[in-house]
Scaffold this motif. Sequence first.
Motif, PDB file in Angstrom:
ATOM      1  N   TRP A 174       0.839  -1.198   0.000  1.00 14.37           N
ATOM      2  CA  TRP A 174       0.000   0.000   0.000  1.00 14.37           C
ATOM      3  C   TRP A 174       0.880   1.257   0.000  1.00 14.37           C
ATOM      4  O   TRP A 174       0.629   2.205  -0.756  1.00 14.37           O
ATOM      5  CB  TRP A 174      -0.933  -0.035   1.208  1.00 14.37           C
ATOM      6  N   ALA A 198      -6.355  -6.929  -8.388  1.00 18.66           N
ATOM      7  CA  ALA A 198      -7.151  -6.065  -7.522  1.00 18.66           C
ATOM      8  C   ALA A 198      -6.468  -4.718  -7.331  1.00 18.66           C
ATOM      9  O   ALA A 198      -7.098  -3.656  -7.416  1.00 18.66           O
ATOM     10  CB  ALA A 198      -7.373  -6.761  -6.179  1.00 18.66           C
ATOM     11  N   HIS A 199      -5.133  -4.759  -7.086  1.00 15.08           N
ATOM     12  CA  HIS A 199      -4.376  -3.505  -6.966  1.00 15.08           C
ATOM     13  C   HIS A 199      -4.470  -2.710  -8.263  1.00 15.08           C
ATOM     14  O   HIS A 199      -4.714  -1.503  -8.251  1.00 15.08           O
ATOM     15  CB  HIS A 199      -2.902  -3.792  -6.690  1.00 15.08           C
ATOM     16  N   ARG A 202      -7.657  -0.961  -8.724  1.00 14.04           N
ATOM     17  CA  ARG A 202      -7.935   0.141  -7.805  1.00 14.04           C
ATOM     18  C   ARG A 202      -7.048   1.360  -8.021  1.00 14.04           C
ATOM     19  O   ARG A 202      -7.505   2.489  -7.869  1.00 14.04           O
ATOM     20  CB  ARG A 202      -7.774  -0.330  -6.358  1.00 14.04           C
ATOM     21  N   ARG A 240     -16.983  -9.353  -9.289  1.00 13.11           N
ATOM     22  CA  ARG A 240     -16.895  -7.986  -8.789  1.00 13.11           C
ATOM     23  C   ARG A 240     -17.690  -7.907  -7.503  1.00 13.11           C
ATOM     24  O   ARG A 240     -18.792  -8.418  -7.413  1.00 13.11           O
ATOM     25  CB  ARG A 240     -17.498  -7.026  -9.806  1.00 13.11           C
ATOM     26  N   SER A 247     -17.246   1.729  -4.227  1.00 18.49           N
ATOM     27  CA  SER A 247     -16.543   1.315  -5.437  1.00 18.49           C
ATOM     28  C   SER A 247     -16.615  -0.202  -5.576  1.00 18.49           C
ATOM     29  O   SER A 247     -17.146  -0.894  -4.698  1.00 18.49           O
ATOM     30  CB  SER A 247     -15.084   1.773  -5.373  1.00 18.49           C
ATOM     31  N   GLY A 249     -14.684  -3.916  -6.159  1.00 17.39           N
ATOM     32  CA  GLY A 249     -13.426  -4.628  -6.021  1.00 17.39           C
ATOM     33  C   GLY A 249     -13.464  -5.893  -6.855  1.00 17.39           C
ATOM     34  O   GLY A 249     -14.535  -6.361  -7.251  1.00 17.39           O
TER      35      GLY A 249
END
Lengths: 257, 321
Positions: A174, A198-199, A202, A240, A247, A249
């Motif tokens: 992160w 996923a990263h 986002r 999803r 939002s 994910g």
Amino acid sequence: MLAADHLALALGGTPVLADVSVALPPGRVTAIIGPNGAGKSSLLACLAGLSAPEAGQVMLDGRPLAALPPADRARRIGFLPQVAEVNWEIDVATLVALGRLPHRRGWAGPSPADAAAIAAAIAATDLAGLAGRVVNSLSGGERARALLARVLAGQPHWLLADEPLANLDPAHQWDTLACLRAAAAAGAGVAIVLHDLAHAARIADHLVLMAAGRVVAAGPPETVLTPERIADVYGVTTARVALPDGSAGLVITGRLG
Amino acid sequence: MKRWLIPALLLALLLAAGLSLLAGKVWIPPAAFVVGDERWPIIAQLRLPRTLLALLVGGGLGLAGAAMQAYLRNPLADPGLFGVSAGAALGAVLAILLGFSATPGVLSGWALAGAAGAMALLALIAGQSASIIVFTLAGVVVSSLAGALTALVISLAPTPFATGQIITWLMGALTDRSWNDVAVAAPLIALGAGLIAAAARGLDALTLGEAAARSLGIDPLRLQWLVVLGVGCIVGAVVAAAGVIGFVGLMVPHMVRPLTSRRPSAVLLPSALAGALLLCVADAAVRAAPTVTELRLGIAMSLIGAPFFLALLLRLRRRLA
């Protein structure tokens, strides 16, 4: 604009890139994703000017990158390699200062601009308390931050990072992504090779999905990462999920075939 | 870098050079340091060139060792690794075999030709490859070839006297050197130092590995040739002047590195100064030592070097354990 224009590259006779065109806009984070062997790192090496494509060319602000003197190129494009060597027992401040090498002239010591850039990079990566520590004695997460600070210290207009999250725990992942986002917010064009979908979904403004040396899809994450395409390229099923902040994910739910 | 390091080394060098002018089988008091004194010729024609040569040879070896370790990113690298010193030794040994050793300057010329030949062979094998591994292996090839040819030359020596002369020369020494030797060695060592200084930034960048170094704007092929030509000039000149003197290039960078930031370019100048200091003191010591014949400098350095190497190994082993 840093752009690859119809690149082709072969390593040892095996084609690794074929007709690859991507454009990295300034001030944006572009994530390059794809399965192992898709050619992500090869593309990044071409964009960084470290590999010479066999066909096509990399253009930097409308000029061929290959025509740029290496020192000019190094001042504009920062590159964080996947395998990060630190060969001598140097401390963090010395490591970060190495990022200023393209800006140094002759035998002159660090200029005030160098010192300011080094201090800013150390602050941005939250390394102030570790500046005197030997790099090879740091934990994996601290070491990754120090190596990122080395690239940030060069104040590149384009920042290319090859799998900067490998071997990092979630908190350090992160932090690293936050540093890269901050660099983009400050105006740099950032390209990251990522494995974590996923990263990528986002944090990236723009995705480049690759498979077998070609670009399969490029665009905003929600248009690139459709379940059908992920199934097609990675061979996994995804869902999803709605996150508390409203939002969406992306979760991997199984393996196809 | 510790702020006192360079001034302290310079001061120590000054003292050591002074001591070296005084020391010997005959000690010369400072009172004799006037032109016209009967001992002045000893100082001007023997001690002064010998002291300068010790400083040049030691400084050159220290600098070349630091550059080699930085370039190969290996703390055990030594200036002899590229085969240049073995090539220079072969040239010198050939000159002795052919009976040229008595003519001043000729032996140096042959040694330099040997060093140049080794570098040319290295270029031929490694070619345009900027790969450090290919290059190091090419150095090993050149080095063992030159070593084998040197052994061949020794076995072909016509008389035991010639064999003895060759072996003695190979041990390395600064005995009976003249201003001619200084005049040959100084410009070459200065040239080599200049080339290495031009490589300093590239050596720093290599700390991060080859890919990162290239992304920092370093041209690996240019860096390779700066290091090889720089080390080659120095080592060729050193072997021509003093024969084979081992361990200095290996030891000295380790001695000074902890006193610096350990950034490769920060180790270069202290290594040169410390190498000059070490050899100057060692040469004065072998001269003044109460031995029947003068202890060869090369042997003295190996006697100091081997235990040092062992200590280094033990420390490394503790750290790896």
